[in-house]
Design a protein around this motif. Structure first.
Motif, PDB file in Angstrom:
ATOM      1  N   LYS A 360       0.830  -1.207   0.000  1.00  0.00           N
ATOM      2  CA  LYS A 360       0.000   0.000   0.000  1.00  0.00           C
ATOM      3  C   LYS A 360       0.863   1.256   0.000  1.00  0.00           C
ATOM      4  CE  LYS A 360      -4.160  -1.697  -0.205  1.00  0.00           C
ATOM      5  NZ  LYS A 360      -4.993  -1.430  -1.390  1.00  0.00           N
ATOM      6  N   ASP A 377     -10.226  -1.230   1.230  1.00  0.00           N
ATOM      7  CA  ASP A 377     -10.689  -1.381  -0.148  1.00  0.00           C
ATOM      8  C   ASP A 377     -12.124  -1.879  -0.103  1.00  0.00           C
ATOM      9  OD1 ASP A 377      -8.201  -0.662  -1.034  1.00  0.00           O
ATOM     10  OD2 ASP A 377      -7.828  -2.492  -2.180  1.00  0.00           O
ATOM     11  N   GLU A 385     -12.308  -4.546  -6.839  1.00  0.00           N
ATOM     12  CA  GLU A 385     -12.101  -3.258  -6.145  1.00  0.00           C
ATOM     13  C   GLU A 385     -12.838  -2.122  -6.846  1.00  0.00           C
ATOM     14  OE1 GLU A 385      -8.009  -1.999  -5.499  1.00  0.00           O
ATOM     15  OE2 GLU A 385      -8.690   0.071  -5.328  1.00  0.00           O
ATOM     16  N   GLY A 388     -10.686   2.448  -3.223  1.00  0.00           N
ATOM     17  CA  GLY A 388      -9.470   2.251  -2.432  1.00  0.00           C
ATOM     18  C   GLY A 388      -9.272   3.467  -1.554  1.00  0.00           C
TER      19      GLY A 388
HETATM   20 MN    MN Z   1      -6.533   0.445  -4.743  1.00  0.00          MN
END
Ligand code: MN
Ligand code: ATP
Length: 462
Positions: A360, A377, A385, A388
């Motif tokens: 991340k 997420d 996804e 985010g």
């Molecule tokens: Mn993401």
């Protein structure tokens, strides 16, 4: 006579009145006594039927009325005999603005494939499918602004051209006015950017978040809604090189507030579309995806599952399911993993939190375990996804340590670090990909079909 939009024509008060409509011909059929034209003006998925009594018109007059031609018709609106229609127009006058040659106009027949229509992207907004998608797109854009406005957020316009190359969200498109056939070089043999437009390297933004944080730590709650550019060479049905992102950023919100905001926001948008774009959603459901409306209603009526990455990985490992990409603690989850959790395991949206810090971004708040960060997420059925986000690291020292650890050039980050030097506060935010939300709401399966002019590798037609 004043024009009535076709979306406004289904009004019982207009029955028996003279009306004027303008639009494009979808079909013409009939016989030598009567001809029927289905006209659409883009204001609604519904066509209005125009009836031509062939005692009032000649064959020659109607001959140019082929699919795609543009017309101005005046006549009386009457209740319709035909099934499924409530009203039709008995034509009195006809003006043809433009013809569309049957041999040249590409959208002759119905039922073109989406692949074919991608090749005709300049005309596909005239089809039922893309008319519906683009109206839903507008409706959702409006809902997004309305949601944030009603919740006290300020719309902040962050720059599209940026000199910060540290977000790491994806490869960037460079912006330059240098002559690429004759690039000025310094003594070290490297490009001399002092001669470029901005006097240093510049790119198109991959996210407005960092600048959004400047806004949030001044105005309290902001959101961005603008184009975003990523030169990722991934030809997937979920990635565009140019897409639109919505990024709220809120001072004093922790990760739980952030999750609640994401859930409330996305449910509001889906509800808004169900209530305000019902005709278009039902059309797309009928054409492409019978479960669409049920899926939308199910998402808005259930709480999202909240789960840590560590718990998620454990479920995946113990599932016995064979994945194409291996899953283990530390792996960046692939869309197949995300969709397994959502579609097979929980059967509703999942918010996954506390990811390993290695996968991340540098600005995410570090957890006390030293291994994970306060990322979140939001994972959706059919999409993977869709959002985010994270709580941001508000400690100057911890943020600096992470920046050093990752070797991010400090000189580019001074303005960002000032938010932590002067009146730092806990804060959180997230990014929603507008086209991913549209994929979900329209039931389309390729992201190229939910943006009017898609940009993908080797595709930049106009
Ligand atoms: Mn993401
Ligand atoms: P992914 O892993 O799916 O490539 P990401 O983790 O790189 O996405 P973020 O940087 O978290 O994406 O961006 C926030 C949101 O923007 C994503 O959740 C997604 O909805 C959307 N998004 C990201 N990249 C793209 C893209 N290339 N095209 C369309 N939407 C995108």
């Amino acid at each position: 006579m004043e024009r009535t939009k076709i979306s406004e024509i289904w009004n019982p008060e207009l029955i028996g009145k003279d009306v004027c409509v303008k639009g494009w011909v979808r079909t013409r059929r009939g016989n030598k006594h009567v001809q029927f034209v289905a006209l659409n003006d883009g204001s609604t998925i519904k066509n209005i039927q125009i009836v031509f009594d062939m005692e009032k018109f000649t064959e020659d007059q109607l001959k140019p009325i082929t699919t795609g031609a543009s017309l101005h018709v005046e006549g009386k609106l009457v209740e319709s005999q035909g099934k499924g229609q409530t009203a039709e127009i008995q034509a009195e006058t006809l003006e043809i603005y433009g013809t569309a040659d049957v041999n040249d106009y590409p959208l002759q027949k119905k039922g073109h494939t989406l692949e074919f229509l991608r090749e005709k992207a300049h005309l596909r907004p005239r089809t039922n499918t893309f008319g519906a998608v683009l109206r839903i797109r507008h409706t959702l854009a409006f809902a997004i602004h309305k949601f944030f406005n009603d919740h006290g957020f300020f719309y902040l316009n962050t720059p599209l051209i940026t000199s910060s190359d540290c977000e790491g969200a994806g490869a960037m498109f460079q912006v330059t006015t240098l002559d690429l056939n004759n690039v000025p070089k310094g003594e070290d043999g490297k490009v001399d950017y002092s001669q470029d437009f901005f006097g240093k390297p510049a790119s198109l933004t991959v996210s407005g978040q960092l600048e959004g944080e400047l806004g949030a730590t001044a105005l309290g709650a902001i959101y961005t809604f603008g184009p975003t550019f990523r030169a990722e060479n991934s030809n997937t049905p979920r990635h565009l090189a140019e897409f639109w992102m919505i990024e709220p950023e809120v001072a004093f919100n922790d990760i739980n507030d952030n999750m609640q905001l994401a859930e409330d926001f996305i449910k509001y948008c889906i509800n808004y579309a169900l209530e305000n774009a019902a005709d278009d959603i039902e059309f797309l459901a009928k054409m492409y995806d019978e479960e669409l409306v049920d899926r939308l209603k199910s998402v808005v009526s259930h709480e999202f599952v909240r789960l840590t990455y560590t718990e998620g990985v454990k479920i995946l490992e113990e599932s016995g399911h064979k994945f194409e990409f291996p899953v283990y603690w530390g792996a960046d989850l692939q869309s197949e993993h995300e969709r397994f959790l959502v579609e097979e395991h929980f059967k509703r949206p999942v918010i996954l939190t506390d990811y390993p810090k290695e996968i991340k971004a540098f600005y995410m708040k570090q957890n006390d375990d030293g291994k994970t960060v306060r990322a979140m997420d939001v994972l959706f059925p059919k999409i993977g996804e869709i959002i985010g986000g994270s709580e941001r690291e508000e400690s100057y020292d911890k943020l600096l340590a992470r920046i050093d650890e990752l070797g991010i050039p400090m000189k580019d980050m001074w303005w960002y670090l000032d938010t932590r030097r002067f009146g730092t506060v806990p804060h959180s935010g997230f990014g929603l990909g507008f086209e991913r939300l549209l994929l979900f709401v329209t039931g389309m399966t390729n992201i190229r079909d939910v943006i009017p002019f898609p940009r993908t590798p080797n595709n930049c037609e106009f």
